[in-house]
Design an enzyme around this catalytic site. Sequence first.
Site, PDB file in Angstrom:
ATOM      1  N   TYR A   1      27.477 -42.366 -40.716  1.00 34.09           N
ATOM      2  CA  TYR A   1      26.621 -41.559 -41.938  1.00 34.09           C
ATOM      3  C   TYR A   1      27.593 -40.621 -42.657  1.00 34.09           C
ATOM      4  CZ  TYR A   1      23.638 -38.524 -44.438  1.00 34.09           C
ATOM      5  OH  TYR A   1      22.867 -37.797 -45.640  1.00 34.09           O
TER       6      TYR A   1
ATOM      7  N   ASN B   1      20.619 -42.681 -55.057  1.00 31.09           N
ATOM      8  CA  ASN B   1      20.056 -41.626 -54.161  1.00 31.09           C
ATOM      9  C   ASN B   1      19.730 -42.379 -52.894  1.00 31.09           C
ATOM     10  OD1 ASN B   1      18.341 -39.146 -53.322  1.00 31.09           O
ATOM     11  ND2 ASN B   1      17.014 -40.795 -53.354  1.00 31.09           N
TER      12      ASN B   1
ATOM     13  N   LYS C   1      29.321 -40.857 -46.707  1.00 27.65           N
ATOM     14  CA  LYS C   1      29.329 -40.195 -47.342  1.00 27.65           C
ATOM     15  C   LYS C   1      30.626 -39.606 -48.071  1.00 27.65           C
ATOM     16  CE  LYS C   1      24.948 -40.023 -47.666  1.00 27.65           C
ATOM     17  NZ  LYS C   1      23.989 -40.474 -49.083  1.00 27.65           N
TER      18      LYS C   1
HETATM   19  P1  NAD Z   1      14.078 -40.030 -47.293  1.00 30.02           P
HETATM   20  O1  NAD Z   1      14.382 -40.872 -45.930  1.00 30.02           O
HETATM   21  O2  NAD Z   1      13.145 -39.156 -47.436  1.00 30.02           O
HETATM   22  O3  NAD Z   1      14.136 -41.104 -48.378  1.00 30.02           O
HETATM   23  C1  NAD Z   1      15.290 -42.064 -48.668  1.00 30.02           C
HETATM   24  C2  NAD Z   1      14.897 -42.978 -49.673  1.00 30.02           C
HETATM   25  O4  NAD Z   1      15.771 -44.165 -49.557  1.00 30.02           O
HETATM   26  C3  NAD Z   1      13.563 -43.636 -49.699  1.00 30.02           C
HETATM   27  O5  NAD Z   1      12.972 -43.596 -51.177  1.00 30.02           O
HETATM   28  C4  NAD Z   1      13.834 -44.890 -49.251  1.00 30.02           C
HETATM   29  O6  NAD Z   1      12.962 -45.887 -49.854  1.00 30.02           O
HETATM   30  C5  NAD Z   1      15.265 -45.391 -49.880  1.00 30.02           C
HETATM   31  N1  NAD Z   1      15.790 -46.479 -48.858  1.00 30.02           N
HETATM   32  C6  NAD Z   1      16.148 -46.392 -47.644  1.00 30.02           C
HETATM   33  N2  NAD Z   1      16.554 -47.454 -47.324  1.00 30.02           N
HETATM   34  C7  NAD Z   1      16.582 -48.201 -48.324  1.00 30.02           C
HETATM   35  C8  NAD Z   1      16.851 -49.672 -48.624  1.00 30.02           C
HETATM   36  N3  NAD Z   1      17.304 -50.353 -47.629  1.00 30.02           N
HETATM   37  N4  NAD Z   1      16.701 -50.252 -49.909  1.00 30.02           N
HETATM   38  C9  NAD Z   1      16.266 -49.365 -50.778  1.00 30.02           C
HETATM   39  N5  NAD Z   1      15.946 -47.931 -50.720  1.00 30.02           N
HETATM   40  C10 NAD Z   1      16.108 -47.560 -49.451  1.00 30.02           C
HETATM   41  O7  NAD Z   1      15.579 -39.208 -47.436  1.00 30.02           O
HETATM   42  P2  NAD Z   1      15.871 -37.837 -48.379  1.00 30.02           P
HETATM   43  O8  NAD Z   1      16.355 -37.095 -47.347  1.00 30.02           O
HETATM   44  O9  NAD Z   1      15.333 -37.919 -49.661  1.00 30.02           O
HETATM   45  O10 NAD Z   1      17.541 -38.621 -48.802  1.00 30.02           O
HETATM   46  C11 NAD Z   1      17.859 -39.028 -50.047  1.00 30.02           C
HETATM   47  C12 NAD Z   1      19.360 -38.971 -50.002  1.00 30.02           C
HETATM   48  O11 NAD Z   1      19.827 -37.691 -49.729  1.00 30.02           O
HETATM   49  C13 NAD Z   1      19.952 -39.919 -49.163  1.00 30.02           C
HETATM   50  O12 NAD Z   1      21.036 -40.463 -49.540  1.00 30.02           O
HETATM   51  C14 NAD Z   1      20.558 -39.050 -48.115  1.00 30.02           C
HETATM   52  O13 NAD Z   1      21.716 -39.536 -47.434  1.00 30.02           O
HETATM   53  C15 NAD Z   1      20.679 -37.572 -48.635  1.00 30.02           C
HETATM   54  N6  NAD Z   1      20.720 -36.455 -48.048  1.00 30.02           N
HETATM   55  C16 NAD Z   1      19.728 -36.017 -47.411  1.00 30.02           C
HETATM   56  C17 NAD Z   1      19.679 -34.711 -46.900  1.00 30.02           C
HETATM   57  C18 NAD Z   1      18.497 -34.276 -46.148  1.00 30.02           C
HETATM   58  O14 NAD Z   1      18.719 -33.219 -45.411  1.00 30.02           O
HETATM   59  N7  NAD Z   1      17.379 -34.643 -46.359  1.00 30.02           N
HETATM   60  C19 NAD Z   1      20.940 -34.089 -46.751  1.00 30.02           C
HETATM   61  C20 NAD Z   1      22.019 -34.448 -47.120  1.00 30.02           C
HETATM   62  C21 NAD Z   1      22.068 -35.705 -48.043  1.00 30.02           C
END
Ligand code: NAD
Length: 249
Positions: free
Chosen positions: A157, A92, A161
């Site tokens: 990005y 994730n 994906k």
């Molecule tokens: P967030 O920024 O709240 O959390 C990201 C998580 O990734 C955190 O727990 C962080 O510790 C971890 N992380 C980031 N860089 C890291 C690293 N170098 N090493 C280890 N851990 C790392 O993000 P989110 O919105 O919860 O996103 C989670 C996933 O969902 C991601 O893959 C993101 O691309 C995807 N996503 C999010 C959205 C959105 O709208 N929030 C939409 C589509 C996809």
Amino acid sequence: MELLKGKTAVVTGGTRGIGLAVVKKFLENGAKVALLGSRQETVDKAMAALKEENPNYPVIGMCPSLSNPEQIHETFQKVKEAFGSLDILVNNAGVSAREPLYDYKPEDFNRVMDINVTSVFVCAREAARIMKEQGGGVILNTSSMVSLYAQASGCAYPTSKFAVNGFTKSLARELGKDHIRVNAVAPGVTRTDMVAALPEDMVKRITAPIPLGRMGEPEEVADAFLFLASDMASYITGEILSVDGAAMT
Ligand code: NAD
């Protein structure tokens, strides 16, 4: 109903946002969970919040470098020692950056690819080795709606994906014979820190055309992971499940 009773899971990026919602959902459904984060402080904070909710939750936390094969090997071995098996991996952790192409620095491009793609490969390979030996397992990756429609800035990005989708579908084909299912969840705009970092006018512009008329909540995305991780999805592999309110931008 405890859909993951007796199962063990690793969730990367499990300290906040979608990852933390997945960790909670899995714990509520009877799984033992190892959450991985990027820093010890954030891991400790997430662990404290979970233990406050339920001091008996079987959860451990670690912060290896996700694209480092040796560290991931050690980490997953520790999970096996602590819980006895590794049944589910949720890749994730992810980062986003929105610079225009003209200003995009190769080191920034590589940073996004390192965490969003290379770490997914490294963690999946390690988990698959354990799962093959165990007789099966589930690998779930976090994609995004931009993996279908792309986006008009921050090219690394969406590129990352699209790669996650290709990796997911390829692994599903390669690992089916080992009883390892591989799927991805593609969230739309979801209320997490990643979205909170965007300018408000951009969030309004993004959410306005969504047919369901709102952002998704991390718990709604976590429900999709729960379904795909559980035996309810026992004949589903190679799928990219959109959880985006039918967003098309
Ligand atoms: P967030 O920024 O709240 O959390 C990201 C998580 O990734 C955190 O727990 C962080 O510790 C971890 N992380 C980031 N860089 C890291 C690293 N170098 N090493 C280890 N851990 C790392 O993000 P989110 O919105 O919860 O996103 C989670 C996933 O969902 C991601 O893959 C993101 O691309 C995807 N996503 C999010 C959205 C959105 O709208 N929030 C939409 C589509 C996809």
